[in-house]
Design a protein around this motif. Structure first.
Motif, PDB file in Angstrom:
ATOM      1  N   UNK A 150      31.907 131.465  -7.750  1.00 13.71           N
ATOM      2  CA  UNK A 150      31.301 130.573  -8.928  1.00 13.71           C
ATOM      3  C   UNK A 150      29.781 130.619  -8.599  1.00 13.71           C
ATOM      4  N   UNK A 151      29.408 130.265  -7.428  1.00 17.23           N
ATOM      5  CA  UNK A 151      28.232 129.775  -7.036  1.00 17.23           C
ATOM      6  C   UNK A 151      27.294 130.823  -6.003  1.00 17.23           C
ATOM      7  N   UNK A 152      26.416 131.484  -6.426  1.00 17.84           N
ATOM      8  CA  UNK A 152      25.628 132.473  -5.380  1.00 17.84           C
ATOM      9  C   UNK A 152      24.943 131.655  -4.504  1.00 17.84           C
ATOM     10  N   UNK A 153      24.606 130.359  -4.422  1.00 19.81           N
ATOM     11  CA  UNK A 153      23.922 129.651  -3.391  1.00 19.81           C
ATOM     12  C   UNK A 153      24.543 129.195  -2.224  1.00 19.81           C
ATOM     13  N   UNK A 154      26.063 129.300  -2.524  1.00 14.94           N
ATOM     14  CA  UNK A 154      27.240 128.985  -1.544  1.00 14.94           C
ATOM     15  C   UNK A 154      27.010 130.120  -0.382  1.00 14.94           C
ATOM     16  N   UNK A 155      26.915 129.589   0.800  1.00 21.41           N
ATOM     17  CA  UNK A 155      26.787 130.711   1.960  1.00 21.41           C
ATOM     18  C   UNK A 155      27.625 130.299   3.077  1.00 21.41           C
ATOM     19  N   UNK A 156      28.137 131.012   3.930  1.00 23.21           N
ATOM     20  CA  UNK A 156      29.042 130.546   5.094  1.00 23.21           C
ATOM     21  C   UNK A 156      28.222 131.065   6.288  1.00 23.21           C
ATOM     22  N   UNK A 157      28.296 130.284   7.295  1.00 21.47           N
ATOM     23  CA  UNK A 157      27.641 130.681   8.631  1.00 21.47           C
ATOM     24  C   UNK A 157      28.426 130.010   9.775  1.00 21.47           C
ATOM     25  N   UNK A 193      23.382 124.981  12.747  1.00 19.82           N
ATOM     26  CA  UNK A 193      23.493 123.689  11.998  1.00 19.82           C
ATOM     27  C   UNK A 193      22.391 122.996  11.486  1.00 19.82           C
ATOM     28  N   UNK A 194      21.215 123.155  12.127  1.00 17.89           N
ATOM     29  CA  UNK A 194      19.950 122.784  11.855  1.00 17.89           C
ATOM     30  C   UNK A 194      19.367 123.522  10.575  1.00 17.89           C
ATOM     31  N   UNK A 195      19.896 124.660  10.610  1.00 21.73           N
ATOM     32  CA  UNK A 195      19.368 125.762   9.656  1.00 21.73           C
ATOM     33  C   UNK A 195      20.243 125.279   8.337  1.00 21.73           C
ATOM     34  N   UNK A 196      21.418 125.068   8.337  1.00 20.71           N
ATOM     35  CA  UNK A 196      22.252 124.609   7.357  1.00 20.71           C
ATOM     36  C   UNK A 196      21.509 123.072   6.730  1.00 20.71           C
ATOM     37  N   UNK A 205      16.835 123.280   0.495  1.00 19.92           N
ATOM     38  CA  UNK A 205      16.023 124.241  -0.163  1.00 19.92           C
ATOM     39  C   UNK A 205      16.746 124.974  -1.173  1.00 19.92           C
ATOM     40  N   UNK A 206      17.853 124.517  -1.705  1.00 20.00           N
ATOM     41  CA  UNK A 206      18.522 125.424  -2.720  1.00 20.00           C
ATOM     42  C   UNK A 206      19.772 126.068  -2.395  1.00 20.00           C
ATOM     43  N   UNK A 207      20.233 126.217  -1.271  1.00 24.68           N
ATOM     44  CA  UNK A 207      21.641 126.593  -1.116  1.00 24.68           C
ATOM     45  C   UNK A 207      22.747 125.671  -0.688  1.00 24.68           C
ATOM     46  N   UNK A 208      23.772 126.037  -0.636  1.00 20.50           N
ATOM     47  CA  UNK A 208      25.047 125.391  -0.467  1.00 20.50           C
ATOM     48  C   UNK A 208      25.598 125.808   0.939  1.00 20.50           C
ATOM     49  N   UNK A 209      25.257 125.446   2.008  1.00 24.06           N
ATOM     50  CA  UNK A 209      25.803 126.148   3.261  1.00 24.06           C
ATOM     51  C   UNK A 209      27.126 125.519   3.867  1.00 24.06           C
ATOM     52  N   UNK A 269      21.508 116.855  -0.084  1.00 21.35           N
ATOM     53  CA  UNK A 269      21.840 117.737   1.144  1.00 21.35           C
ATOM     54  C   UNK A 269      23.293 118.339   1.056  1.00 21.35           C
ATOM     55  N   UNK A 270      23.690 119.195   0.087  1.00 18.88           N
ATOM     56  CA  UNK A 270      24.847 119.686  -0.143  1.00 18.88           C
ATOM     57  C   UNK A 270      25.329 120.848   0.690  1.00 18.88           C
ATOM     58  N   UNK A 271      25.828 120.261   2.065  1.00 16.57           N
ATOM     59  CA  UNK A 271      26.295 121.042   3.128  1.00 16.57           C
ATOM     60  C   UNK A 271      27.462 120.563   3.572  1.00 16.57           C
ATOM     61  N   UNK A 272      28.183 121.735   4.185  1.00  7.39           N
ATOM     62  CA  UNK A 272      29.693 121.371   4.561  1.00  7.39           C
ATOM     63  C   UNK A 272      29.840 121.805   5.906  1.00  7.39           C
ATOM     64  N   UNK A 273      30.371 121.016   6.983  1.00  2.00           N
ATOM     65  CA  UNK A 273      30.509 121.333   8.206  1.00  2.00           C
ATOM     66  C   UNK A 273      32.135 121.603   8.372  1.00  2.00           C
ATOM     67  N   UNK A 274      32.785 122.713   8.727  1.00  4.75           N
ATOM     68  CA  UNK A 274      34.133 122.881   8.737  1.00  4.75           C
ATOM     69  C   UNK A 274      34.334 122.998  10.341  1.00  4.75           C
TER      70      UNK A 274
END
Lengths: 348, 331
Positions: free
Chosen positions: A24-31, A80-83, A89-93, A127-132
């Motif tokens: 759905x959203x190209x700014x979502x990345x997983x790391x 995690x700092x990178x996330x 800056x525009x991603x949803x990690x 700060x749209x980030x998720x920690x799993x």
């Protein structure tokens, strides 16, 4: 015309949530570490060798490529700092800390950075980030336990729920795991998703194919009852349901509340339930000191004191490190017998 | 990392203007502290101005920087206005952070600042994340991480140098070696005489430049930015510099260093040297530089006035912006 009901495991449901949101959203990345596995070995015909501890990220690299499914070196503090920086800056990690036990090495990035950035910056940064992260013991009296001992079996979500600014969700079924994961990804602030390692078949169930959200900050009443409110978190919700079945056989009707989000906590649903049932047992897999169990018990005691027929009971894991031997681990973790005994003590 | 380009007169004037503004901001702040105005904990950047000005002179408006506890200079060099900065230090609602951050958290994301950050090393990760963001979103933006020689020792910096290198991310590691981590001298705390030598261990170019010369810093930054934008990966710049005052306000430096050393550093003052160079060989004239100083003095007069006259946050501000609120049906 009957459609066969599609059932997914807990890990499969999370996988589907990630996949749908990445589409759905190209700014979502997983790391994270080995979220794909065999990184950089495509030329040997090798890839996607791991997929995280519950295989929740398996196959994502095939669909989205290494630019968005990023296997990291062992560097939780760094990635995690990178996330945090990427989210500003525009991603949803979506980062994966393999086991919650490892969170100590990146605690600064979670408690000082991610959780506080929005507030410290006067609300001007999102700060749209998720920690799993995976947690928990097996603790079910099998001949073998989780077998991972003191540094790979902890729960530790209380230390995260303690931090203002951090939302912490604890799904208990495949259905709510998918919905909470999608809600976490779409949230514009940091959300930690606690994933129990040993939910097994108890979490398996019907999961719709489309994307949907389960609201963050809401409890769910998963069994109605009039005699006692059992409050469960994560796998402990299943322990509560098992106890409720046993209690029902003895004529005691337990209501079971699945907390789902431990911060911010939906006190209202819990307190309203206790006002109806007049008794409350909170069941929490974390250790007892400064725990969610005692926090919820205190809130219920404060808000519903006049409605209570018995003191609120908080059941936690033992106040010890997680032991290795299965026989010890089974005693360490709350189980249905302990819940049933607590209710019987309350009812007298 | 050699570059043949020379700074234009315009670029030189810009760098002097920023250095002068940083110096005056910090001197004004120091005066406020010494006259008892409560501005919280502050770490003066005085002495290091050429590093921030030289690096930011090589960056575009939409590039990012991540800063550390000694961050006022970085923010000013990247374009944050001094009036809201000063208001922030006064704890006013008109401040960059609505009075909720103070000196150690000043930021303006619209100017590309990922934040001043007093957890040593933490912001290096944020710069790397911004660099990753540029790569994933396929822009040509770069990110620069400012940290001290103290910050060069913490684990996250090393994790990030490694990851930046394996993924060739557009990031510049700017180590401002001012000689001291609080009261711990660099020669005690560093295993290498040059911090920049560590770059080789992470397979990236590392240079050691005179941090009292904005042109030398700018040249190194230009080369690093060029490499980053070309997709060739990270660079490491060690700028040797000196902080004239203590770690924070009120710190007596003579408990850990000698007067002679401080004097030698002040003799190489970045502003004095720049002025002497311009006087000798141009292209800027001293009168031009004096006019810049006068204009900056006016900006600071106005900034202090703005800060003083701005309202304090209302008590309800304590509870706002703890959690990011959903907007426009995001869920």
């Amino acid at each position: 015309m009957s459609t066969p009901i599609r059932e997914l495991s807990f890990g499969q449901a999370i996988n589907e949530a990630l996949r749908l949101e990445m589409r759905r959203d190209p700014t979502v990345i997983v790391m994270g570490e080995d979220i794909a596995g065999a990184a950089g070995r495509e030329h040997l015909g090798l890839s996607d060798a791991w997929g995280g501890p519950m295989r929740a990220t398996r196959g994502l690299i095939k669909e989205f490529g290494a630019a968005r499914v990023i296997d990291t070196p062992i560097a939780e503090m760094g990635f995690t700092g990178m996330a945090v920086g990427a989210a500003m800056t525009g991603l949803r990690p979506v980062v994966e800390i393999m086991f919650v036990d490892l969170i100590g090495v990146c605690y600064d990035q979670i408690i000082n950075q991610a959780a506080k950035m929005h507030y410290m910056m006067g609300g001007k940064v999102e700060l749209p980030m998720v920690i799993r992260t995976a947690y928990g013991t097996r603790g079910d009296k099998r001949s073998y336990g989780g077998g991972a001992a003191a540094q790979h079996s902890q729960t530790l979500y209380s230390v995260l729920a303690h931090i203002p600014g951090l939302k912490v969700v604890v799904p208990s079924t495949a259905y709510n795991a998918k919905g909470l994961t999608i809600a976490a990804i779409r949230d514009n602030g940091p959300v930690v998703v606690m994933e129990h390692k040993f939910l097994g078949t108890s979490a398996k169930g019907h999961v719709p194919e489309e994307a949907y959200t389960v609201p963050i900050g809401k409890c769910e009443i998963v069994r109605k009852g009039k005699d006692v409110t059992l409050v469960g978190i994560g796998r402990m919700t299943h322990v509560c349901l098992e106890a409720a079945t046993t209690l029902a056989a003895g004529g005691i009707e337990a209501e079971v509340v699945d907390v789902l989000t431990i911060n911010p906590l939906d006190e209202e649903t819990i307190i309203e339930s206790v006002k109806r049932t007049h008794r409350c047992v909170v069941v929490d897999e974390d250790t007892p000191v400064c725990s969610m169990a005692r926090d919820i018990a205190a809130r219920v005691g404060e808000a519903a004191f006049d409605f209570l027929d018995a003191p609120v009971k908080a059941i936690s894991s033992a106040d010890t490190p997680v032991p290795f031997a299965a026989v010890l681990e089974a005693n360490y973790t709350p189980n249905a017998d302990k819940v049933v005994a607590a209710v019987k003590e309350q009812i007298g | 990392m050699k570059t043949t380009s020379k700074p234009t007169a315009e670029k030189l004037a810009w760098m002097y203007e920023r250095m002068s503004l940083i110096r005056q901001f910090e001197e004004r702040l120091k005066w406020l502290v010494e006259t008892g105005v409560p501005v919280g904990a502050v770490h003066y950047y005085i002495g290091q101005e050429a590093v921030a000005a030289g690096v930011c002179a090589a960056l575009n408006a939409d590039d990012w920087i991540a800063s550390n506890h000694r961050g006022h200079g970085h923010c000013i060099a990247k374009g944050v206005e001094v009036a809201p900065m000063m208001a922030e230090l006064f704890g006013k609602v008109t401040g960059t952070n609505r009075g909720k951050g103070g000196s150690m958290h000043i930021t303006d994301i619209t100017k590309g600042i990922l934040g001043v950050n007093p957890i040593v090393g933490a912001s290096v990760g944020h710069a790397l994340g911004a660099a990753l963001s540029a790569k994933v979103r396929q822009t040509t933006q770069v990110a620069a991480a400012f940290f001290g020689e103290g910050g060069a020792g913490i684990g996250i910096t090393h994790e990030c140098m490694n990851m930046a290198s394996i993924w060739k991310l557009p990031v510049i590691f700017v180590c401002e070696n001012n000689g001291y981590a609080q009261a711990t001298p660099v020669e005690y705390a560093s295993s290498t005489a040059k911090i920049s030598d560590r770059a080789a261990g992470y397979n990236m170019p590392g240079v050691n430049v005179d941090g009292q010369d904005p042109v030398a810093v700018w040249e190194a930054a230009e080369a690093a930015v060029k490499r980053a934008r070309a997709g060739e990966g990270p660079s490491f710049i060690e700028a040797k510099t000196y902080r004239y005052f203590g770690h924070h306000q009120g710190d007596d430096t003579l408990r850990y260093r000698l007067k002679e050393e401080e004097q030698a550093a002040r003799d190489r003052d970045c502003l004095k040297q720049f002025r002497a160079k311009m006087e000798k060989s141009g292209p800027l004239k001293l009168a031009d530089l004096d006019a810049i100083d006068a204009q900056n003095k006016k900006l600071l007069d106005d900034a202090v006035e703005f800060a003083k006259s701005s309202p304090l946050p209302g008590p309800e501000e304590l509870y706002t912006d703890v959690y990011v609120q959903a907007k426009g049906g995001a869920q």
